[in-house]
Motif scaffolding. Structure first.
Motif, PDB file in Angstrom:
ATOM      1  N   PHE A  53      25.263  29.469  -7.850  1.00  0.00           N
ATOM      2  CA  PHE A  53      25.468  29.107  -6.451  1.00  0.00           C
ATOM      3  C   PHE A  53      26.246  30.189  -5.703  1.00  0.00           C
ATOM      4  CE2 PHE A  53      25.163  24.208  -7.166  1.00  0.00           C
ATOM      5  CZ  PHE A  53      23.789  24.344  -7.318  1.00  0.00           C
ATOM      6  N   ALA A  54      27.168  30.844  -6.408  1.00  0.00           N
ATOM      7  CA  ALA A  54      27.935  31.927  -5.786  1.00  0.00           C
ATOM      8  C   ALA A  54      27.023  33.080  -5.396  1.00  0.00           C
ATOM      9  CB  ALA A  54      29.019  32.414  -6.741  1.00  0.00           C
ATOM     10  N   ILE A  55      26.143  33.455  -6.317  1.00  0.00           N
ATOM     11  CA  ILE A  55      25.207  34.551  -6.055  1.00  0.00           C
ATOM     12  C   ILE A  55      24.294  34.194  -4.879  1.00  0.00           C
ATOM     13  CG2 ILE A  55      23.208  35.778  -7.004  1.00  0.00           C
ATOM     14  CD1 ILE A  55      24.618  35.574  -9.755  1.00  0.00           C
ATOM     15  N   LEU A  56      23.769  32.965  -4.903  1.00  0.00           N
ATOM     16  CA  LEU A  56      22.883  32.519  -3.827  1.00  0.00           C
ATOM     17  C   LEU A  56      23.614  32.469  -2.494  1.00  0.00           C
ATOM     18  CD1 LEU A  56      20.147  31.351  -2.940  1.00  0.00           C
ATOM     19  CD2 LEU A  56      21.004  29.079  -3.585  1.00  0.00           C
ATOM     20  N   SER A  57      24.853  31.973  -2.515  1.00  0.00           N
ATOM     21  CA  SER A  57      25.610  31.835  -1.274  1.00  0.00           C
ATOM     22  C   SER A  57      25.945  33.179  -0.640  1.00  0.00           C
ATOM     23  CB  SER A  57      26.867  31.017  -1.569  1.00  0.00           C
ATOM     24  OG  SER A  57      27.996  31.533  -1.036  1.00  0.00           O
ATOM     25  N   ASP A  58      26.287  34.175  -1.467  1.00  0.00           N
ATOM     26  CA  ASP A  58      26.563  35.509  -0.934  1.00  0.00           C
ATOM     27  C   ASP A  58      25.277  36.201  -0.481  1.00  0.00           C
ATOM     28  OD1 ASP A  58      29.257  35.382  -1.190  1.00  0.00           O
ATOM     29  OD2 ASP A  58      29.448  36.838  -2.806  1.00  0.00           O
ATOM     30  N   ALA A  59      24.156  35.899  -1.162  1.00  0.00           N
ATOM     31  CA  ALA A  59      22.890  36.561  -0.831  1.00  0.00           C
ATOM     32  C   ALA A  59      22.348  36.087   0.511  1.00  0.00           C
ATOM     33  CB  ALA A  59      21.870  36.312  -1.934  1.00  0.00           C
ATOM     34  N   ILE A  60      22.354  34.765   0.749  1.00  0.00           N
ATOM     35  CA  ILE A  60      21.772  34.247   1.986  1.00  0.00           C
ATOM     36  C   ILE A  60      22.825  34.030   3.066  1.00  0.00           C
ATOM     37  CG2 ILE A  60      19.925  33.129   0.681  1.00  0.00           C
ATOM     38  CD1 ILE A  60      21.261  30.441   1.233  1.00  0.00           C
ATOM     39  N   ARG A  61      24.123  34.129   2.680  1.00  0.00           N
ATOM     40  CA  ARG A  61      25.256  33.995   3.591  1.00  0.00           C
ATOM     41  C   ARG A  61      25.215  32.675   4.367  1.00  0.00           C
ATOM     42  NH1 ARG A  61      28.124  37.965   5.123  1.00  0.00           N
ATOM     43  NH2 ARG A  61      29.574  36.254   5.501  1.00  0.00           N
ATOM     44  N   ARG A  62      24.788  31.623   3.696  1.00  0.00           N
ATOM     45  CA  ARG A  62      24.829  30.280   4.268  1.00  0.00           C
ATOM     46  C   ARG A  62      25.623  29.394   3.318  1.00  0.00           C
ATOM     47  NH1 ARG A  62      21.526  29.203   8.572  1.00  0.00           N
ATOM     48  NH2 ARG A  62      19.905  30.726   9.042  1.00  0.00           N
ATOM     49  N   ARG A  63      26.947  29.413   3.467  1.00  0.00           N
ATOM     50  CA  ARG A  63      27.808  28.652   2.563  1.00  0.00           C
ATOM     51  C   ARG A  63      27.461  27.165   2.600  1.00  0.00           C
ATOM     52  NH1 ARG A  63      29.524  33.052   0.024  1.00  0.00           N
ATOM     53  NH2 ARG A  63      31.119  34.271   1.088  1.00  0.00           N
ATOM     54  N   ALA A  64      27.296  26.604   3.797  1.00  0.00           N
ATOM     55  CA  ALA A  64      27.085  25.164   3.933  1.00  0.00           C
ATOM     56  C   ALA A  64      25.814  24.708   3.236  1.00  0.00           C
ATOM     57  CB  ALA A  64      27.049  24.779   5.410  1.00  0.00           C
ATOM     58  N   THR A  65      24.772  25.513   3.284  1.00  0.00           N
ATOM     59  CA  THR A  65      23.508  25.144   2.647  1.00  0.00           C
ATOM     60  C   THR A  65      23.677  25.016   1.146  1.00  0.00           C
ATOM     61  OG1 THR A  65      22.247  26.261   4.382  1.00  0.00           O
ATOM     62  CG2 THR A  65      21.111  25.841   2.300  1.00  0.00           C
ATOM     63  N   VAL A  66      24.315  26.003   0.542  1.00  0.00           N
ATOM     64  CA  VAL A  66      24.499  25.985  -0.919  1.00  0.00           C
ATOM     65  C   VAL A  66      25.466  24.879  -1.317  1.00  0.00           C
ATOM     66  CG1 VAL A  66      25.165  27.359  -2.916  1.00  0.00           C
ATOM     67  CG2 VAL A  66      23.994  28.453  -1.001  1.00  0.00           C
ATOM     68  N   MET A  67      26.508  24.678  -0.532  1.00  0.00           N
ATOM     69  CA  MET A  67      27.446  23.584  -0.806  1.00  0.00           C
ATOM     70  C   MET A  67      26.741  22.235  -0.749  1.00  0.00           C
ATOM     71  SD  MET A  67      30.566  25.238   1.400  1.00  0.00           S
ATOM     72  CE  MET A  67      31.605  23.797   1.497  1.00  0.00           C
ATOM     73  N   SER A  68      25.752  22.106   0.109  1.00  0.00           N
ATOM     74  CA  SER A  68      25.007  20.853   0.234  1.00  0.00           C
ATOM     75  C   SER A  68      24.130  20.597  -0.988  1.00  0.00           C
ATOM     76  CB  SER A  68      24.157  20.870   1.506  1.00  0.00           C
ATOM     77  OG  SER A  68      24.991  20.952   2.646  1.00  0.00           O
ATOM     78  N   ILE A  69      23.626  21.661  -1.605  1.00  0.00           N
ATOM     79  CA  ILE A  69      22.863  21.494  -2.850  1.00  0.00           C
ATOM     80  C   ILE A  69      23.772  20.913  -3.929  1.00  0.00           C
ATOM     81  CG2 ILE A  69      21.592  22.697  -4.677  1.00  0.00           C
ATOM     82  CD1 ILE A  69      20.789  24.788  -2.552  1.00  0.00           C
ATOM     83  N   SER A  70      24.983  21.459  -4.020  1.00  0.00           N
ATOM     84  CA  SER A  70      25.963  20.956  -4.978  1.00  0.00           C
ATOM     85  C   SER A  70      26.285  19.482  -4.698  1.00  0.00           C
ATOM     86  CB  SER A  70      27.233  21.803  -4.894  1.00  0.00           C
ATOM     87  OG  SER A  70      28.212  21.351  -5.800  1.00  0.00           O
ATOM     88  N   THR A  71      26.433  19.137  -3.429  1.00  0.00           N
ATOM     89  CA  THR A  71      26.701  17.750  -3.027  1.00  0.00           C
ATOM     90  C   THR A  71      25.566  16.823  -3.452  1.00  0.00           C
ATOM     91  OG1 THR A  71      28.024  18.454  -1.127  1.00  0.00           O
ATOM     92  CG2 THR A  71      27.115  16.238  -1.050  1.00  0.00           C
ATOM     93  N   PHE A  72      24.333  17.251  -3.236  1.00  0.00           N
ATOM     94  CA  PHE A  72      23.178  16.418  -3.590  1.00  0.00           C
ATOM     95  C   PHE A  72      23.127  16.137  -5.090  1.00  0.00           C
ATOM     96  CE2 PHE A  72      18.843  16.274  -5.276  1.00  0.00           C
ATOM     97  CZ  PHE A  72      18.385  15.094  -4.677  1.00  0.00           C
ATOM     98  N   LEU A  73      23.321  17.166  -5.909  1.00  0.00           N
ATOM     99  CA  LEU A  73      23.253  16.984  -7.360  1.00  0.00           C
ATOM    100  C   LEU A  73      24.352  16.046  -7.852  1.00  0.00           C
ATOM    101  CD1 LEU A  73      22.471  20.664  -8.460  1.00  0.00           C
ATOM    102  CD2 LEU A  73      20.908  18.707  -8.476  1.00  0.00           C
ATOM    103  N   GLY A  74      25.567  16.241  -7.325  1.00  0.00           N
ATOM    104  CA  GLY A  74      26.666  15.360  -7.705  1.00  0.00           C
ATOM    105  C   GLY A  74      26.426  13.933  -7.260  1.00  0.00           C
ATOM    106  N   GLY A  75      25.939  13.757  -6.032  1.00  0.00           N
ATOM    107  CA  GLY A  75      25.670  12.425  -5.507  1.00  0.00           C
ATOM    108  C   GLY A  75      24.589  11.700  -6.301  1.00  0.00           C
ATOM    109  N   PHE A  76      23.560  12.436  -6.706  1.00  0.00           N
ATOM    110  CA  PHE A  76      22.478  11.829  -7.486  1.00  0.00           C
ATOM    111  C   PHE A  76      22.986  11.345  -8.838  1.00  0.00           C
ATOM    112  CE2 PHE A  76      18.699  12.380 -10.348  1.00  0.00           C
ATOM    113  CZ  PHE A  76      17.961  11.313  -9.849  1.00  0.00           C
ATOM    114  N   SER A  77      23.853  12.137  -9.471  1.00  0.00           N
ATOM    115  CA  SER A  77      24.368  11.764 -10.797  1.00  0.00           C
ATOM    116  C   SER A  77      25.221  10.495 -10.723  1.00  0.00           C
ATOM    117  CB  SER A  77      25.175  12.916 -11.408  1.00  0.00           C
ATOM    118  OG  SER A  77      26.398  13.103 -10.730  1.00  0.00           O
ATOM    119  N   VAL A  78      26.120  10.405  -9.730  1.00  0.00           N
ATOM    120  CA  VAL A  78      26.977   9.213  -9.662  1.00  0.00           C
ATOM    121  C   VAL A  78      26.197   7.982  -9.201  1.00  0.00           C
ATOM    122  CG1 VAL A  78      29.127  10.483  -9.372  1.00  0.00           C
ATOM    123  CG2 VAL A  78      27.830   9.812  -7.339  1.00  0.00           C
TER     124      VAL A  78
END
Length: 502
Positions: A350-375
């Motif tokens: 996610f760090a590599i992707l976030s620096d590459a596309i320079r959209r922090r919020a987008t990558v953070m939202s992917i992390s949010t979705f995966l965590g939300g799905f698991s719980v």
């Protein structure tokens, strides 16, 4: 430093000049030819205009600064994870922790952690990080040794309070230091590599406890869980001492042995170029300035939600579920390390992707979705065992959100050094202020292994996290449109990248 897609050139136009008209058609053809960027540019830093000296300088920072901070965060998280592993490896029975004592142990640590946060960040604006950070590391290492001598749960509660007080300085200080040396296009990867050491520590703690329990349980009258804290201290001590010599302080006052005078000048110029201001006096005007902006309020809400979205660090639902299933102590400690391995890989990815596309919020939202799905799956609970295993394994996919949010805060507040330090401190302090009591209500030990209300709470909290992320992204973009945010870190083609000529 903007939240816009990166304008670092992945393809650079090749220009050929010609002194006569006969070469004009050839020039047109060559102007349309493109020099492809190397494949690794999608993974690591790629700036064609970066000088050899700057590349060497950044390599020095990576080798010394990032490595030292990663080792420091490793020992901090080794200590935190060891409590959880010790608890399911005999500590619970030996110290008669049959009620919610483990929650109280964690609350004591959290209270100390909260109390020390903001004062530490203020100290950091006055004292060299190379003195302050290792000194506190040394204190918590000594206290970790003391945990092996705890005879009652009250002893453990008291010691953990002071451990939390000493450890409170590290995480916000580390992000402040990283943000003082790296440009936004470089920062996300380093922040997440640094944070990934927490997953490595959690994995290592499981293997260490399994090995210690098998090989040292009962040796010299110490139980396996006591040996775990002794080994933790032995591992931590040399890392603390190394910090006094390796941490480079800040660009304006560094005296690191591995940085020459040209490096130090370059460091200050790099930060000036991206609008990252050096420290000044923290006075009344600075406080008024900090609390007069939206940054401190929305970023703090964002981080409060992140920190409290799951159980406390001493309560591991995965381990407690395995214990309820009757698994051996060795398996209880080793099996959950798979989830930390997933956390480590995703944090770096996610760090590599976030620096590459320079959209922090987008990558953070992917992390949010995966965590939300698991719980959500765990809140349902009555699901096939295979799906439950999947949910426990991907639950740590939500963790990369944290270091990315700190990198984002570094960028949002980058033009004001005092604001950056204080906001990061307040974010962390307020997050853990709520963490001192929220997990007692959401994930009490007596609810294990189902934690029904805890997983339902987490499902709702992930929804709130998605909303606050979108709000911060909107406000940040609004500031960019109004010209309130410095964004020199993404040069246009032909600027820092340069135009290649024959």
């Amino acid at each position: 430093m903007s939240e816009q897609p990166s304008t670092y050139p992945k393809e650079v136009l090749v220009h050929e000049s010609s002194s006569d008209g006969a070469g004009s058609s050839r020039q047109e053809i060559e102007q349309n030819e493109k020099l492809k960027a190397p494949w690794w540019s999608y993974i690591w830093d790629y700036e064609p205009g970066r000088s050899h000296e700057e590349r060497v300088f950044i390599q020095k920072l990576d080798v010394f600064l990032v490595t030292m901070l990663s080792f420091g965060y490793f020992i901090k998280n080794l200590d935190q994870t060891n409590i959880s592993n010790a608890f399911v490896s005999g500590m619970k029975e030996d110290l008669a922790m049959n009620g919610n004592q483990i929650n109280l142990v964690d609350t004591a640590w959290t209270v100390g952690y909260v109390v020390g946060q903001i004062p530490s960040q203020i100290v950091l604006t006055k004292v060299r990080p190379s003195i302050w950070v290792p000194s506190c590391e040394l204190v918590w290492t000594i206290l970790t040794f003391c945990l092996a001598a705890a005879k009652t749960s009250n002893h453990a509660i008291a010691i953990r309070f002071f451990v939390g007080l000493a450890e409170s300085i590290f995480y916000p200080a580390a992000h402040t230091i990283l943000g003082s040396w790296y440009k936004p296009s470089e920062l996300g990867k380093r922040a997440c590599i640094f944070h990934a050491s927490s997953a490595a520590a959690s994995m290592f703690s499981g293997y260490l406890q399994a090995g210690v329990y098998r090989g040292l349980n009962g040796v010299n009258g110490f139980a396996g869980w006591q040996w775990l804290f002794i080994m933790d201290g032995i591992i931590s001590l040399p890392i603390c001492i190394a910090g006094f010599f390796i941490l480079p302080d800040l660009p304006e006052n560094t005296r690191a042995f591995y940085l020459n005078e040209n490096d130090r000048t370059m460091a200050r110029e790099r930060m000036n170029k991206v609008g990252r201001a050096p420290r000044t006096r923290l006075g009344r005007s600075a406080i008024k300035r900090i609390f007069g902006r939206w940054h401190v309020y929305l970023l703090t809400i964002l981080y409060i939600i992140f920190i409290n979205i799951g159980p406390s660090s001493s309560v591991n639902p995965f381990s407690l579920w395995l214990k309820a299933k009757g698994e051996s102590v060795e398996r209880i400690n080793i099996v959950p390390t798979a989830s930390y391995a997933i956390q480590l890989v995703l944090t770096v990815a996610f760090a590599i992707l976030s620096d590459a596309i320079r959209r922090r919020a987008t990558v953070m939202s992917i992390s949010t979705f995966l965590g939300g799905f698991s719980v959500l799956l765990l809140a349902i609970w009555n699901i096939p065992d295979g799906l439950k295993w999947f949910a426990f394994l991907i639950q740590k996919a939500s963790v990369p959100y944290g270091p990315l949010s700190m990198s984002w805060a570094n960028e949002i507040c980058g033009s004001d050094a005092e604001e950056r330090a204080i906001v990061i401190g307040i974010m962390n302090a307020m997050g853990y202020a709520f963490n001192a009591w929220v997990p007692l209500l959401t994930y009490p030990q007596v609810d294990s292994p189902m934690f029904r209300k805890g997983f339902i709470f987490s499902t709702v909290a992930f929804g709130a996290q998605a909303i606050i992320t979108a709000v911060v992204a909107f406000m940040y973009k609004r500031d960019q449109r109004k010209g309130k945010v410095h964004s020199n870190d993404a040069p246009e083609i032909g600027d820092e990248a340069g135009v290649i000529a024959p």
